[in-house]
Structure formats: C-alpha cells, structure tokens
Design an enzyme around this catalytic site. Structure first.
Site, PDB file in Angstrom:
ATOM      1  N   ASP A  25       0.849  -1.184   0.000  1.00  0.00           N
ATOM      2  CA  ASP A  25       0.000   0.000   0.000  1.00  0.00           C
ATOM      3  C   ASP A  25       0.889   1.239   0.000  1.00  0.00           C
ATOM      4  O   ASP A  25       1.762   1.381   0.855  1.00  0.00           O
ATOM      5  CB  ASP A  25      -0.902  -0.038   1.243  1.00  0.00           C
ATOM      6  CG  ASP A  25      -1.682   1.254   1.440  1.00  0.00           C
ATOM      7  OD1 ASP A  25      -1.907   1.953   0.442  1.00  0.00           O
ATOM      8  OD2 ASP A  25      -2.060   1.537   2.596  1.00  0.00           O
ATOM      9  N   ASN A  27      -0.518   4.542  -0.239  1.00  0.00           N
ATOM     10  CA  ASN A  27      -1.215   5.776   0.156  1.00  0.00           C
ATOM     11  C   ASN A  27      -1.913   5.698   1.506  1.00  0.00           C
ATOM     12  O   ASN A  27      -2.677   6.592   1.874  1.00  0.00           O
ATOM     13  CB  ASN A  27      -2.223   6.186  -0.935  1.00  0.00           C
ATOM     14  CG  ASN A  27      -3.293   5.123  -1.164  1.00  0.00           C
ATOM     15  OD1 ASN A  27      -3.361   4.132  -0.444  1.00  0.00           O
ATOM     16  ND2 ASN A  27      -4.122   5.340  -2.174  1.00  0.00           N
ATOM     17  N   ASP A  29      -4.288   3.703   2.678  1.00  0.00           N
ATOM     18  CA  ASP A  29      -5.700   3.340   2.822  1.00  0.00           C
ATOM     19  C   ASP A  29      -5.898   1.883   3.217  1.00  0.00           C
ATOM     20  O   ASP A  29      -7.031   1.408   3.326  1.00  0.00           O
ATOM     21  CB  ASP A  29      -6.483   3.658   1.543  1.00  0.00           C
ATOM     22  CG  ASP A  29      -6.054   2.808   0.348  1.00  0.00           C
ATOM     23  OD1 ASP A  29      -5.102   2.007   0.485  1.00  0.00           O
ATOM     24  OD2 ASP A  29      -6.682   2.941  -0.723  1.00  0.00           O
ATOM     25  N   ASP A  33      -1.667  -1.284  -3.970  1.00  0.00           N
ATOM     26  CA  ASP A  33      -1.982  -0.550  -5.191  1.00  0.00           C
ATOM     27  C   ASP A  33      -0.828  -0.638  -6.187  1.00  0.00           C
ATOM     28  O   ASP A  33       0.228  -1.207  -5.901  1.00  0.00           O
ATOM     29  CB  ASP A  33      -2.313   0.914  -4.867  1.00  0.00           C
ATOM     30  CG  ASP A  33      -1.331   1.538  -3.890  1.00  0.00           C
ATOM     31  OD1 ASP A  33      -0.110   1.386  -4.109  1.00  0.00           O
ATOM     32  OD2 ASP A  33      -1.765   2.166  -2.911  1.00  0.00           O
ATOM     33  N   ASP A 102      -4.484 -10.118 -15.863  1.00  0.00           N
ATOM     34  CA  ASP A 102      -5.482 -11.156 -15.635  1.00  0.00           C
ATOM     35  C   ASP A 102      -6.788 -10.697 -16.267  1.00  0.00           C
ATOM     36  O   ASP A 102      -7.372  -9.698 -15.835  1.00  0.00           O
ATOM     37  CB  ASP A 102      -5.664 -11.356 -14.121  1.00  0.00           C
ATOM     38  CG  ASP A 102      -6.225 -12.714 -13.764  1.00  0.00           C
ATOM     39  OD1 ASP A 102      -7.021 -13.236 -14.562  1.00  0.00           O
ATOM     40  OD2 ASP A 102      -5.883 -13.237 -12.688  1.00  0.00           O
ATOM     41  N   ASP A 203      -8.784 -16.079 -17.327  1.00  0.00           N
ATOM     42  CA  ASP A 203      -9.557 -16.730 -16.272  1.00  0.00           C
ATOM     43  C   ASP A 203     -10.598 -17.688 -16.862  1.00  0.00           C
ATOM     44  O   ASP A 203     -11.255 -17.368 -17.855  1.00  0.00           O
ATOM     45  CB  ASP A 203     -10.254 -15.643 -15.445  1.00  0.00           C
ATOM     46  CG  ASP A 203     -11.000 -16.190 -14.253  1.00  0.00           C
ATOM     47  OD1 ASP A 203     -10.341 -16.751 -13.362  1.00  0.00           O
ATOM     48  OD2 ASP A 203     -12.237 -16.052 -14.223  1.00  0.00           O
ATOM     49  N   GLU A 245      -6.509 -20.534 -17.764  1.00  0.00           N
ATOM     50  CA  GLU A 245      -6.921 -21.316 -16.603  1.00  0.00           C
ATOM     51  C   GLU A 245      -7.948 -22.346 -17.071  1.00  0.00           C
ATOM     52  O   GLU A 245      -9.000 -21.984 -17.592  1.00  0.00           O
ATOM     53  CB  GLU A 245      -7.541 -20.426 -15.532  1.00  0.00           C
ATOM     54  CG  GLU A 245      -7.949 -21.210 -14.287  1.00  0.00           C
ATOM     55  CD  GLU A 245      -8.826 -20.411 -13.339  1.00  0.00           C
ATOM     56  OE1 GLU A 245      -8.790 -20.693 -12.133  1.00  0.00           O
ATOM     57  OE2 GLU A 245      -9.564 -19.517 -13.809  1.00  0.00           O
ATOM     58  N   HIS A 319      -3.534 -17.233  -5.532  1.00  0.00           N
ATOM     59  CA  HIS A 319      -4.400 -16.420  -4.676  1.00  0.00           C
ATOM     60  C   HIS A 319      -5.584 -17.192  -4.113  1.00  0.00           C
ATOM     61  O   HIS A 319      -6.257 -16.716  -3.191  1.00  0.00           O
ATOM     62  CB  HIS A 319      -4.914 -15.210  -5.470  1.00  0.00           C
ATOM     63  CG  HIS A 319      -5.693 -15.604  -6.690  1.00  0.00           C
ATOM     64  ND1 HIS A 319      -5.092 -16.161  -7.799  1.00  0.00           N
ATOM     65  CD2 HIS A 319      -7.012 -15.545  -6.977  1.00  0.00           C
ATOM     66  CE1 HIS A 319      -6.018 -16.423  -8.714  1.00  0.00           C
ATOM     67  NE2 HIS A 319      -7.196 -16.063  -8.236  1.00  0.00           N
ATOM     68  N   ASP A 320      -5.862 -18.376  -4.662  1.00  0.00           N
ATOM     69  CA  ASP A 320      -6.988 -19.194  -4.203  1.00  0.00           C
ATOM     70  C   ASP A 320      -6.559 -20.387  -3.355  1.00  0.00           C
ATOM     71  O   ASP A 320      -7.412 -21.133  -2.875  1.00  0.00           O
ATOM     72  CB  ASP A 320      -7.773 -19.732  -5.411  1.00  0.00           C
ATOM     73  CG  ASP A 320      -8.617 -18.675  -6.092  1.00  0.00           C
ATOM     74  OD1 ASP A 320      -9.020 -17.707  -5.413  1.00  0.00           O
ATOM     75  OD2 ASP A 320      -8.877 -18.815  -7.298  1.00  0.00           O
TER      76      ASP A 320
END
Length: 543
Positions: A25, A27, A29, A33, A102, A203, A245, A319-320
C-alpha cells in the site's frame, strides 16, 4: 553450453504472481496498489523473476475480488489509474520485467455498460452480448447450478427472460457465439497490447464456449475454434506469454491449448495435483492426507505427456490456494528446509514456474477467528456447514487448511507495524509471525528461502536441460522420496528430495552412483550420500 536464444522468452522465464490488494500500500488506505508494486520492483529484480502476473486490477464492483469486470479498459480506483498502469509497465520494463494482465473473458460484471444496456430491451444492440432464455418466473430453463451456489439462471422481470451466470448472480456470462462480442474483446486485448503488456492470464477460459441447453459449461464444442480465432486476432501479433486457466484440462487437451505452433496459448494452468489432499468426490473442505505416491505420478504424467508437444505451468500456490509450506511442508521446526525442498521439486521440472507473493519468504497459513476473515467463500462455508450441524472445530480446521485468505494476508516486508505493508489499517489482518518471517530479514540471510529461490532461478538460466530435458520419475513407489532425472543430449540432472520430516536412507539407482557434482542442496552440509535429512533436497549434475 548451448544457449536458448531461439526459445520463446517465456520458456526460460519465472513468473511472480501479485495479489495487488495485499502486496504494498502506497497511500495509507490499507489496500495495496499499483504504485506500491512500482516501489517494490527492485526487490523483484533482485529475486530474478522475468514477469509479474497481476491478479485483476480492471475496474470492478469487487463482488468477486475483481473477477467481475465493469470496464476492461480502465483501472479500479482502489489500485490507481490507467496512468499508474502505464507507469508500472514502463518502470517494470526498466527492470527487465514484463507485466501479465489477468483477464476475465467468460463473464463481465452486471455493472458493465454492456449488461446495463442489455437489460433495457430485447431489441437493444447489447442484449445478445449475454446468454438469455425466454421463460416464466419460477420455471427455470433447467436445473444447472452456479459455482457459487444456487441456480445458473436469474430472472429479469422487465424482459420476461432469464440470464445465465456460471458464477455469482452479478457475473452474467458473455455470449461468445455473438461475433460482435468477440470483436469487442479482441479490440480490448489489442488495446492492452499497444500499452505494452507482456501477456495475459485468461480466467476460466475453458468455459467461454458453454452450451447451457445441453448443460455443457467447460470444453464446449466451439472452444478451440474461439481460442484460435482470438490468438490470430491478438496474441500472435506480439511476443507474449499467454496462460489459460483450465480446471477441466487433461494432457491431451493441454496439447491443444499449448501447441508449439502458437495457435492457442503458451501454456495452461491445470489443477490435477491440487485436489490430492481432499476426500475423493467431495469438496476441498473435506480434508484427507496427501496421497504422495499419486502426487508423483500425476506430476510425472504431465511432464511426460507434454514433452515436445506442449508446455507446463508449474505452481504450488496462487491467490486461491493455501500456503504450500503449511499445506505439504512443515511450517514450524522445518519451515525453511521444507519450503526449499518443495521449491526444488517444482523448479527443476519442465515448464514455466510461478511464484506466488510471499512463497519466496516461506509465508505460512493463518488461524484467525471467523469474523477476522474477509473471503466470501470462507464465510459462506462457515455458515453453510454450521447449518448442516458440523462441529465448529471441524469447520475451522478446514478453513485453517484450505481458506483462500491464507494466501491473501498482506505481504510481510519487515518487522515494523503491519509488516511494512501499510501505514493505515490493513484490509485483512497481517499474519502475526511477520516479525520472524519477512523480506528484510530474508535479504540479509545468505541461507534464507529467498536466496535459495534466487539460486533456483539462476540455475534455470544456466542449464538448458532444465528447459528442454526429458523427464523420468525415479523411485516411483517410494513413500518418502521424490526423485527424477532431466536429460538433454549429454547433460543430465538428478533431483532427489525427502518429502517428509524424518531422516531416511536413500538408495540411489546404481547408474547414478558414478561421478556427479552436487550443484545445490537446501542444507549447509549435505549428509552422506545414502542418507537424506528431514526435507533434504539435492540437485546433482551427472558427469
């Protein structure tokens, strides 16, 4: 030693997957990013990777973590802007790193302008961009189920029609039978290629040629026609890496997807090895011990089948998926050794290796309270199994083992607050072990997992046998050892790995007892040749 200048660049390459929300990150928040990624390019160049695969960053309502795109040609404001993306592409190129986008081409968000228009009228020019069936409210076209639960069909009162969605109700399927849809998609892909991206991850691409009336979702009859057309109109105009995928892929299908004639993709993601620690025929939450013998045979099958006919993608994590060192390694007393061993098994095979962010640090799974998780799949399974009467302890055991948030905890950069990921409140709780496991410590330690990954990546550049060599599985029925050879002309590598945490005897086949050089080992001091220490991994060059 021969060079590989004639090879497609992605055959020699290693790809690093970034989940942008959790990487860095910039910034404050609490959400990672694009500028945060730019700030960490030095780190990625140090690791030695060649390309970054970004999980979706296109504009999205985030119903499904960005896999519901509302504008394919804009960046979601949480990650930055188109200008930030252009900057990332340019800056990454300065580090000799390409950016892989992606793309979700099977469906869009229901907030995409195409679908907003499509719902207005059957006569609207965008109506046929999606899959519709006439009907009566309450009488579904058929009994097909969506991957995220419930029916595949959603009623739209003002049209008197159902639309088809294989995933969330907010992810209507695009109608690839409509040539205008395909033309829009190809124009968008070429637009991104003109921006300088180095490739695409597609995907659930095996589901674009669905035939809902026949209850066909993946591998529809027109699938490869559509993919070849897309490749001709887009990918073949550039020097790209493309990976589809394809959960339903088999070696024979993968030969089509990754045909060396470049007519479809560079490679596919297949997942046959990923389901080997769940009860057969049940869900991923129904845990079972890893079938190690089957793991060896499955990975070997893909190596042998695609040699000379296609190309493998090599991965343990994404990521899964849960963290591999917690899943099939030992994330406690042998965390470093087992992480290095698992990397060795994978990176010496034929194919393009994918490193998921934090894998190179040996980041681990987490055990949170249920209200600390953010993944909708995890929260849904908790509710669903609670209602079915499962014990809370049993449900949480499954979530600890397989929950997707294991992979999505913020990247562990240093031992400062929030692991250096953000100066704000992180969107997902940081793994509490970040003070012991982080990039700053790893870079200072010659024997770290990070530095071991660097060596594996360097070996890939050094030895053409790792790119093109023939694979042969050894000790196929051994319950502890994963061993194989790679052979190319007069060069041979022998890889021997103890997959478990006990010291064991190692019977090396007679023909490999000749002269050999140990070129990499995950222990400072290798044991005697016929003994393997817990999770020991060795790579020999046979002379």
């Amino acid at each position: 030693m021969q060079n590989n200048n004639q090879q497609p660049w992605w055959k020699n390459s290693v790809v690093y997957q970034i989940y942008p929300r959790s990487f860095q990150d910039s910034n404050g928040d609490g959400i990672g990013d694009l500028q945060g990624i730019i700030d960490r390019l030095d780190y990625l160049e140090e690791l030695g990777i060649d390309a970054i695969w970004l999980s979706p960053v296109c504009k999205s309502p985030q119903d499904d973590n960005g896999y519901d795109i509302s504008d394919y040609m804009d960046i979601d404001p949480m990650f930055g802007s188109i200008k930030d993306m252009e900057n990332l592409i340019a800056r990454a190129n300065e580090h000799n790193i390409k950016i892989i986008l992606d793309l979700v081409l099977n469906h869009s968000s229901d907030e995409h302008s195409w679908f907003v228009e499509a719902k207005k009228s059957k006569d609207n020019r965008y109506h046929d961009y999606y899959v519709w069936r006439d009907g009566v409210k309450g009488e579904l076209p058929n009994d097909m189920k969506a991957c995220f639960g419930g029916s595949c069909w959603e009623w739209v009162e003002e049209l008197g029609q159902y639309y088809f969605h294989q995933f969330s109700v907010k992810q209507p399927d695009l109608n690839w039978d409509n040539p205008k849809v395909r033309e829009e998609i190809y124009n968008m892909i070429n637009w991104w290629m003109d921006k300088g991206v180095g490739g695409f991850r597609l995907d659930v691409i095996d589901q674009i040629a669905k035939e809902p009336d026949l209850k066909i979702t993946n591998n529809g009859p027109k699938l490869h026609d559509y993919i070849r057309e897309m490749s001709r109109e887009t990918f073949q105009k550039g020097d790209l890496i493309t990976v589809g995928e394809a959960w339903g892929s088999t070696p024979s299908l993968a030969k089509l997807y990754s045909n060396p004639d470049n007519s479809e993709f560079s490679m596919v993601f297949q997942f046959e090895h990923i389901g080997l620690d769940q009860e057969e025929g049940k869900e991923k939450w129904d845990l079972a011990p890893l079938d190690f013998i089957k793991l060896k045979k499955v990975l070997s099958k893909w190596q042998v089948a695609l040699h000379g006919y296609g190309w493998n993608s090599l991965f343990w994590n994404n990521h899964d998926l849960p963290r591999i060192v917690s899943r099939w390694g030992n994330d406690k007393e042998y965390r470093v050794e087992s992480a290095k061993m698992l990397a060795t098994v994978l990176h010496c095979m034929q194919g393009t290796p994918y490193i998921y962010q934090g894998e190179e640090l040996g980041m681990t799974n987490v055990k949170y309270q249920v209200d600390e998780y953010r993944d909708i799949e995890t929260l849904n399974i908790y509710e669903e199994r609670t209602q079915k009467g499962y014990a809370k302890e049993e449900i949480m055991k499954s979530i600890y083992a397989k929950g997707r948030d294991n992979a999505r905890t913020p990247m562990q950069w240093d031992s400062t607050d929030n692991a250096g990921f953000t100066k704000g409140e992180p969107w997902l709780k940081v793994n509490p072990n970040y003070t012991e496991i982080n990039a700053e410590l790893a870079l200072k330690d010659d024997n770290s997992i990070f530095n071991y990954y660097k060596k594996l990546i360097a070996l890939r550049k050094q030895y053409p046998v790792i790119i093109d060599g023939k694979f042969e599985l050894l000790l196929e029925e051994d319950p502890n050892i994963f061993a194989y050879t790679r052979t190319l002309e007069d060069t041979e590598l022998l890889v021997i790995c103890n997959f478990y945490g006990e010291t064991i005897g190692c019977t090396i086949p007679e023909q490999y007892k000749k002269d050999k050089e140990l070129i990499l080992c995950n222990y400072k001091q290798s044991a005697e040749e016929q003994v393997l220490q817990p999770y020991e991994a060795r790579i020999y060059l046979i002379k």
